[in-house]
Enzyme design. Structure first.
Site, PDB file in Angstrom:
ATOM      1  N   ASP A  63       0.862  -1.121  -0.140  1.00 28.56           N
ATOM      2  CA  ASP A  63       0.017   0.185  -0.020  1.00 28.56           C
ATOM      3  C   ASP A  63       0.869   1.122   0.116  1.00 28.56           C
ATOM      4  O   ASP A  63       2.280   1.114   0.087  1.00 28.56           O
ATOM      5  CB  ASP A  63      -1.026  -0.189   1.112  1.00 28.56           C
ATOM      6  CG  ASP A  63      -0.446  -0.629   2.529  1.00 28.56           C
ATOM      7  OD1 ASP A  63       0.790  -0.491   2.600  1.00 28.56           O
ATOM      8  OD2 ASP A  63      -1.014  -1.173   3.324  1.00 28.56           O
ATOM      9  N   GLU A 139      -9.751  -2.145   5.430  1.00 26.69           N
ATOM     10  CA  GLU A 139     -10.469  -1.892   6.812  1.00 26.69           C
ATOM     11  C   GLU A 139     -11.676  -2.891   7.052  1.00 26.69           C
ATOM     12  O   GLU A 139     -11.800  -3.468   6.051  1.00 26.69           O
ATOM     13  CB  GLU A 139     -10.627  -0.525   6.726  1.00 26.69           C
ATOM     14  CG  GLU A 139      -9.403   0.595   6.701  1.00 26.69           C
ATOM     15  CD  GLU A 139      -8.640   0.612   7.714  1.00 26.69           C
ATOM     16  OE1 GLU A 139      -8.480  -0.234   8.674  1.00 26.69           O
ATOM     17  OE2 GLU A 139      -7.928   1.702   7.840  1.00 26.69           O
TER      18      GLU A 139
HETATM   19  C1  F6R Z   1       1.510  -1.400   6.168  1.00 25.96           C
HETATM   20  C2  F6R Z   1       0.123  -2.045   6.265  1.00 25.96           C
HETATM   21  C3  F6R Z   1      -0.666  -2.276   7.378  1.00 25.96           C
HETATM   22  C4  F6R Z   1       0.250  -2.549   8.783  1.00 25.96           C
HETATM   23  C5  F6R Z   1      -0.746  -2.407   9.809  1.00 25.96           C
HETATM   24  C6  F6R Z   1       0.429  -2.721  11.314  1.00 25.96           C
HETATM   25  O1  F6R Z   1       2.026  -1.562   4.750  1.00 25.96           O
HETATM   26  O2  F6R Z   1      -0.266  -2.475   5.265  1.00 25.96           O
HETATM   27  O3  F6R Z   1      -1.450  -3.043   7.406  1.00 25.96           O
HETATM   28  O4  F6R Z   1       0.947  -3.718   8.428  1.00 25.96           O
HETATM   29  O5  F6R Z   1      -1.152  -1.446   9.989  1.00 25.96           O
HETATM   30  O6  F6R Z   1       1.200  -1.607  11.497  1.00 25.96           O
HETATM   31  P1  F6R Z   1       2.347  -1.724  12.524  1.00 25.96           P
HETATM   32  O7  F6R Z   1       3.241  -2.875  12.032  1.00 25.96           O
HETATM   33  O8  F6R Z   1       2.797  -0.209  12.415  1.00 25.96           O
HETATM   34  O9  F6R Z   1       1.592  -1.975  13.541  1.00 25.96           O
END
Ligand code: F6R
Length: 253
Positions: A63, A139
């Site tokens: 993303d 989401e």
């Molecule tokens: C990032 C992504 C998100 C993150 C998720 C967890 O490219 O696609 O789905 O993997 O928000 O984020 P962290 O690792 O920062 O807790």
């Protein structure tokens, strides 16, 4: 799904790097799907020093925020250069990140889908898990056949990511994300989950209902998923669930 409970974050990161480097040694031109955020930082650190060439590997990021230039220090383009691409022998022409500045986001997403297909599909998709169960920026409520597209970020995601921007007002409200349907076409998926703060959502992903309200739960429908989690994230998992599964615990995956 195989659940591997690692001792800590470092062990989880090393295990993920070992799986990916083993794959690249077997298939030097492997196609990887890559996440950003806090969770994969240790994995990228391991990959930076691994004795494997990434010269023939193709990557697709999950993303990108909409409206951030490549130069913005919170763009995922910038993240990938800083945490991986600047430090390894990867061919930048083989790296792909959705263009968050594309004037026609729908065309950009269609181009991205076509590029994944032209690369022969994804061999392994690494995923983090959002506090609300999102994978990529899919989401809660996202249909499971969703393709790469422009999305609105959930308030919970904006709140979670405000730690990188200083305030929630500065977090972009939109992104381009690979769809759940696109992710599910990967031959293998590695879900990385770390820390006590993810314990409840991980429990829902692994033990709760299969529901679009918890996007990560869809991973239980994929035939080849390894959830690599640390002990802190696994603390709410009911022992009978994983004791009853054909899983490996620790580093013996
Ligand atoms: C990032 C992504 C998100 C993150 C998720 C967890 O490219 O696609 O789905 O993997 O928000 O984020 P962290 O690792 O920062 O807790």
């Amino acid at each position: 799904m195989r659940l591997v409970i690692c001792e800590d974050y470092a062990a989880m990161s090393a295990a993920a790097a070992q799986i990916v480097t083993d794959l690249v040694r077997q298939k030097p031109n492997a196609v990887l799907c890559l996440p950003t955020g806090s969770t994969p930082l240790g994995f990228y650190k391991e990959l930076r020093t691994a004795s494997v060439s990434l010269a023939e590997v193709t990557t697709f990021n999950l993303d990108e925020y909409r409206g951030l230039t490549r130069e913005h220090d919170q763009s995922y383009y910038h993240f990938m250069q800083e945490n991986l691409f600047d430090h390894v022998d990867i061919d930048l022409a083989k790296t792909n990140i959705p263009n968050g500045m594309a004037p026609d986001p729908e065309a950009e997403c269609a181009r991205y889908e076509a590029a994944i297909e032209a690369a022969g599909g994804i061999d392994v998709a690494l995923l983090g898990l959002g506090h609300n169960g999102h994978i990529g920026f899919n989401e809660p409520g996202t249909p499971w056949d969703a393709r790469t597209r422009r999305v609105q970020l959930a308030p919970k995601t904006i709140e979670a990511n405000s730690r990188f921007f200083g305030s929630s007002e500065k977090v972009p409200t939109e992104a381009l994300t690979m769809g759940i349907g696109t992710i599910l076409e990967a031959k293998q998926i590695l879900l990385l989950v770390s820390g006590e703060g993810k314990a409840e959502i991980l429990k829902q992903v692994l033990e709760g209902q299969l529901t679009t309200a918890v996007p990560g739960s869809v991973l239980r429908t994929h035939p080849n998923v390894i959830a690599l989690v640390d002990k802190a994230a696994a603390k709410s998992i009911a022992e009978p669930w994983w004791a009853a599964q054909p899983i490996a615990v620790g580093t013996s995956y």
